[in-house]
Design an enzyme around this catalytic site. Sequence first.
Site, mmCIF file in Angstrom:
data_model
loop_
_atom_site.group_PDB
_atom_site.id
_atom_site.type_symbol
_atom_site.label_atom_id
_atom_site.label_comp_id
_atom_site.label_asym_id
_atom_site.label_seq_id
_atom_site.Cartn_x
_atom_site.Cartn_y
_atom_site.Cartn_z
ATOM 1 N N SER A 183 0.851 -1.194 0.000
ATOM 2 C CA SER A 183 0.000 0.000 0.000
ATOM 3 C C SER A 183 0.885 1.241 0.000
ATOM 4 C CB SER A 183 -0.884 0.025 1.245
ATOM 5 O OG SER A 183 -1.488 1.303 1.395
ATOM 6 N N TYR A 226 -3.194 -0.443 9.734
ATOM 7 C CA TYR A 226 -3.079 -0.784 8.310
ATOM 8 C C TYR A 226 -1.666 -0.499 7.801
ATOM 9 C CZ TYR A 226 -4.362 -0.970 3.332
ATOM 10 O OH TYR A 226 -4.447 -1.278 1.987
HETATM 11 P P1 NDP Z 1 -11.483 -5.334 -2.355
HETATM 12 O O1 NDP Z 1 -12.021 -5.217 -0.984
HETATM 13 O O2 NDP Z 1 -12.148 -4.619 -3.467
HETATM 14 O O3 NDP Z 1 -11.323 -6.888 -2.738
HETATM 15 C C1 NDP Z 1 -10.713 -7.716 -1.812
HETATM 16 C C2 NDP Z 1 -10.541 -9.088 -2.390
HETATM 17 O O4 NDP Z 1 -9.829 -9.890 -1.425
HETATM 18 C C3 NDP Z 1 -11.841 -9.798 -2.658
HETATM 19 O O5 NDP Z 1 -11.640 -10.679 -3.746
HETATM 20 C C4 NDP Z 1 -12.067 -10.569 -1.353
HETATM 21 O O6 NDP Z 1 -12.830 -11.758 -1.521
HETATM 22 C C5 NDP Z 1 -10.652 -10.957 -1.003
HETATM 23 N N1 NDP Z 1 -10.419 -11.160 0.414
HETATM 24 C C6 NDP Z 1 -10.719 -10.336 1.426
HETATM 25 N N2 NDP Z 1 -10.367 -10.887 2.601
HETATM 26 C C7 NDP Z 1 -9.842 -12.098 2.304
HETATM 27 C C8 NDP Z 1 -9.318 -13.160 3.068
HETATM 28 N N3 NDP Z 1 -9.286 -13.087 4.401
HETATM 29 N N4 NDP Z 1 -8.869 -14.272 2.439
HETATM 30 C C9 NDP Z 1 -8.929 -14.371 1.084
HETATM 31 N N5 NDP Z 1 -9.435 -13.400 0.301
HETATM 32 C C10 NDP Z 1 -9.879 -12.274 0.908
HETATM 33 O O7 NDP Z 1 -9.961 -4.841 -2.216
HETATM 34 P P2 NDP Z 1 -8.956 -4.144 -3.248
HETATM 35 O O8 NDP Z 1 -9.008 -4.807 -4.555
HETATM 36 O O9 NDP Z 1 -9.156 -2.688 -3.141
HETATM 37 O O10 NDP Z 1 -7.566 -4.456 -2.509
HETATM 38 C C11 NDP Z 1 -6.703 -5.500 -2.910
HETATM 39 C C12 NDP Z 1 -5.367 -5.295 -2.204
HETATM 40 O O11 NDP Z 1 -4.865 -3.999 -2.518
HETATM 41 C C13 NDP Z 1 -5.470 -5.354 -0.668
HETATM 42 O O12 NDP Z 1 -4.323 -5.995 -0.156
HETATM 43 C C14 NDP Z 1 -5.461 -3.884 -0.277
HETATM 44 O O13 NDP Z 1 -4.978 -3.688 1.024
HETATM 45 C C15 NDP Z 1 -4.537 -3.305 -1.336
HETATM 46 N N6 NDP Z 1 -4.683 -1.873 -1.551
HETATM 47 C C16 NDP Z 1 -5.858 -1.344 -2.010
HETATM 48 C C17 NDP Z 1 -5.955 0.019 -2.212
HETATM 49 C C18 NDP Z 1 -7.200 0.671 -2.702
HETATM 50 O O14 NDP Z 1 -7.268 1.920 -2.684
HETATM 51 N N7 NDP Z 1 -8.195 -0.058 -3.175
HETATM 52 C C19 NDP Z 1 -4.833 0.915 -1.922
HETATM 53 C C20 NDP Z 1 -3.647 0.248 -1.468
HETATM 54 C C21 NDP Z 1 -3.589 -1.089 -1.285
HETATM 55 P P3 NDP Z 1 -14.449 -11.814 -1.267
HETATM 56 O O15 NDP Z 1 -15.049 -11.346 -2.552
HETATM 57 O O16 NDP Z 1 -14.730 -13.248 -1.001
HETATM 58 O O17 NDP Z 1 -14.744 -10.929 -0.126
#
Ligand code: NDP
Length: 248
Positions: A145, A159
Amino acid sequence: MTTIYGTLNGKAALVTGGSRGIGAATALRLAREGADVAVTYVNGKEAAADVVRAVEDLGRRAVALRADSADASEAADAVRLAAEALGGLDVLVNNAGVGLLGPLESLSLADVDRVLAVNVRGVFLASQAAAARMTAGGRIITVGSCMAQRVPGPGGTLYAMSKSALTGLTKALARELGGRGITANVVHPGPIDTDMNPSDGPYAAGQAQMTAVGRFGTADEVAATVAHLAGADYVTGAEFSVDGGHAA
Ligand code: NDP
């Protein structure tokens, strides 16, 4: 669009948290480059099935695995199941993560355990399991991040701590695995328009202003850098900002 670019032809990839957002975009991008892809999810069974279908439409193999990264055995087991389903594992994308922001005093012990279990322990265990299976050419790419590089305001203690740990893990993995021809890199997204951080959310305008380009990024823009790293041989132990200049 069904163009297969081919830089990852014959490769097998696992994207954790690949049912939505950055993970889903990454799964599709890797498939467009020619990789077969496994994705994990927790609740999004239908969304994960849609990703599988979209990968298959590109002519690649795909599998969706329900595996909670917060569960130590499921985090490691997903790697084994993906490798068994796809006949090996060349690329691990540690994408699954939870974003939990709030004042220091509001964060409970359960919050701390949950965020560290998903964002840090699950990444460590998946990387460990992947490294045990990967051969030369293996790639471990972790989604960190922008908050690991710059914390622009209050509320980010837990975080930012969790995402900063991924930089140390990545550098150490690079040193440990480089001799085997396996690379490890971390990609730091800035504000990206997903369910976690919608570009029309209550704090969106402030986040966009903190970037140099003045806007949110897209999941595809992060996926492009992840896919580049999946094909890069001489890049390891490195951090890549895909943040519109948030860290500048
Ligand atoms: P979303 O919340 O849009 O999607 C999260 C995804 O991860 C979903 O597919 C969800 O599955 C899955 N997920 C959540 N928890 C778990 C778990 N415990 N085990 C397995 N799968 C899990 O997130 P983003 O796409 O925005 O984020 C993806 C990554 O990018 C994360 O690591 C986040 O911290 C990082 N990030 C995001 C930013 C942003 O602005 N969006 C900025 C910086 C970093 P399900 O559909 O089943 O819930």
